[in-house]
Design an enzyme around this catalytic site. Sequence first.
Site, PDB file in Angstrom:
ATOM      1  N   ASP A   1      -0.158  -0.675  -4.779  1.00 58.12           N
ATOM      2  CA  ASP A   1      -1.507  -0.127  -4.776  1.00 58.12           C
ATOM      3  C   ASP A   1      -1.473   1.268  -4.170  1.00 58.12           C
ATOM      4  OD1 ASP A   1      -4.178   0.411  -4.770  1.00 58.12           O
ATOM      5  OD2 ASP A   1      -4.745  -1.182  -3.381  1.00 58.12           O
TER       6      ASP A   1
ATOM      7  N   LYS B   1       0.841  -1.189   0.000  1.00 51.33           N
ATOM      8  CA  LYS B   1       0.000   0.000   0.000  1.00 51.33           C
ATOM      9  C   LYS B   1       0.886   1.253   0.000  1.00 51.33           C
ATOM     10  CE  LYS B   1      -4.196  -1.756   0.246  1.00 51.33           C
ATOM     11  NZ  LYS B   1      -5.244  -1.461  -0.758  1.00 51.33           N
TER      12      LYS B   1
ATOM     13  N   GLU C   1      -1.685  -0.804  -9.090  1.00 48.11           N
ATOM     14  CA  GLU C   1      -3.137  -0.722  -8.983  1.00 48.11           C
ATOM     15  C   GLU C   1      -3.599   0.710  -8.717  1.00 48.11           C
ATOM     16  OE1 GLU C   1      -6.567  -2.811  -6.183  1.00 48.11           O
ATOM     17  OE2 GLU C   1      -4.556  -3.680  -6.342  1.00 48.11           O
TER      18      GLU C   1
ATOM     19  N   ASP D   1      -8.978  -0.388 -10.409  1.00 50.29           N
ATOM     20  CA  ASP D   1      -9.739  -0.946  -9.296  1.00 50.29           C
ATOM     21  C   ASP D   1     -10.949  -0.069  -9.009  1.00 50.29           C
ATOM     22  OD1 ASP D   1     -10.788  -2.004  -6.979  1.00 50.29           O
ATOM     23  OD2 ASP D   1      -9.046  -1.595  -5.731  1.00 50.29           O
TER      24      ASP D   1
ATOM     25  N   LYS E   1     -14.342  -6.731  -7.635  1.00 54.11           N
ATOM     26  CA  LYS E   1     -14.693  -6.949  -6.233  1.00 54.11           C
ATOM     27  C   LYS E   1     -16.205  -7.050  -6.130  1.00 54.11           C
ATOM     28  CE  LYS E   1     -10.682  -4.472  -4.375  1.00 54.11           C
ATOM     29  NZ  LYS E   1     -10.215  -3.250  -3.680  1.00 54.11           N
TER      30      LYS E   1
END
Length: 377
Positions: free
Chosen positions: A200, A173, A228, A253, A277
């Site tokens: 991400d 992250k 991402e 995403d 998702k």
Amino acid sequence: MSIDDRSPAAPLHVVAVRAHRHRSPLLRPFVTAARRTDSVAFVVAEVELDGGVVGQGSAAETVAVTGESAATIHEALTGPLGAALTGARGTLPELAARIAGALPGATSAKAALDVALHDAAARAAEVPLVELLGGSTGGELLNDMTVSLEEPEVMARRAREAVDSGEQILKIKLGRDPEEDRRRLDAVLEAAPGVRLRLDANQGWSPEEAIRILTGLEADALPIDLVEQPVAAADLDGLAQVRAAVGLPIMADEAVWTAADARRLVDAGAADLLNIKLAKTGGVREALAIADVAQEAGLTCMIGAMMEPRISITAAAHLAVAHPAITLIDLDPPAWFASPLPGGGYVQDGARLRLLGGPGLGLDLLDPSSDPDGGEH
């Protein structure tokens, strides 16, 4: 194969819809550029068919992403969503359409009920959900482990712990500060040499920052498999600009919630990969529709999740095995939960995740009283 071809045509009769709330502490804080989470409130949806078969789905509170709290998810399930399904008769596609059309938004709540419906249908047919969707339970999936956005030395320690436990891919992250992000990466790689990285940024960079950072990482030949959502979800032009300027694969995403979003991303040339998702798609069928768009365009999909409980993660794993365009998974949230419930569904050995089989999701049913916040309320 069309989406409807993946489901049996035999009609189902829903006799009851229920919902119960839970909360589980996390073993460590989950921190991204957008939020920090120390515990997860979630709601379990139940669908009961005539004959007594019960299926379950779940939805976690994700106000920062979907705008839904545990309270609003519960209200949707016991209100308009439950009303749309209770007493209804129809095929699985017809019943799923009733959920999708019951109210605007509420994608997490819809996903919970949709998964519960599919779980019940597969249990009634005495087959795993993946088989109901046209796949098989064989094979393994290589999972990753997220390293939360913290100070470089903390991230380094988390990376080392993950690799020592058998993980091979780390999802890092980033996105809070470009210079500090590079120090975070250096610390992780020093602590865990040889590991593969997925970055991400959670929309944390401008297109210019993303290009500068990523071209620098490319020049240093860091072991990065994908990046991402480096820029804001609404900035498709910016995402396309980044994709054109760097060689690293770019994954959308937050920019992809529906099959229509997927088509816009394909048309804009804005992504190499799509992250599906269930909490964004609102259920199984829209998730499969996104994967179909990706397959037609020659793109690869990952199936990921919010910080969600084991029920949601198991459903996502069934989807990943069922569709050939979904070749990557990011399904580590249960490893963060202090509560391992419910049992079954899948096992993970090191980095490799394998479905266990069994009817529906293959999970034990989660009892309303299984934690201090359980119960129907």
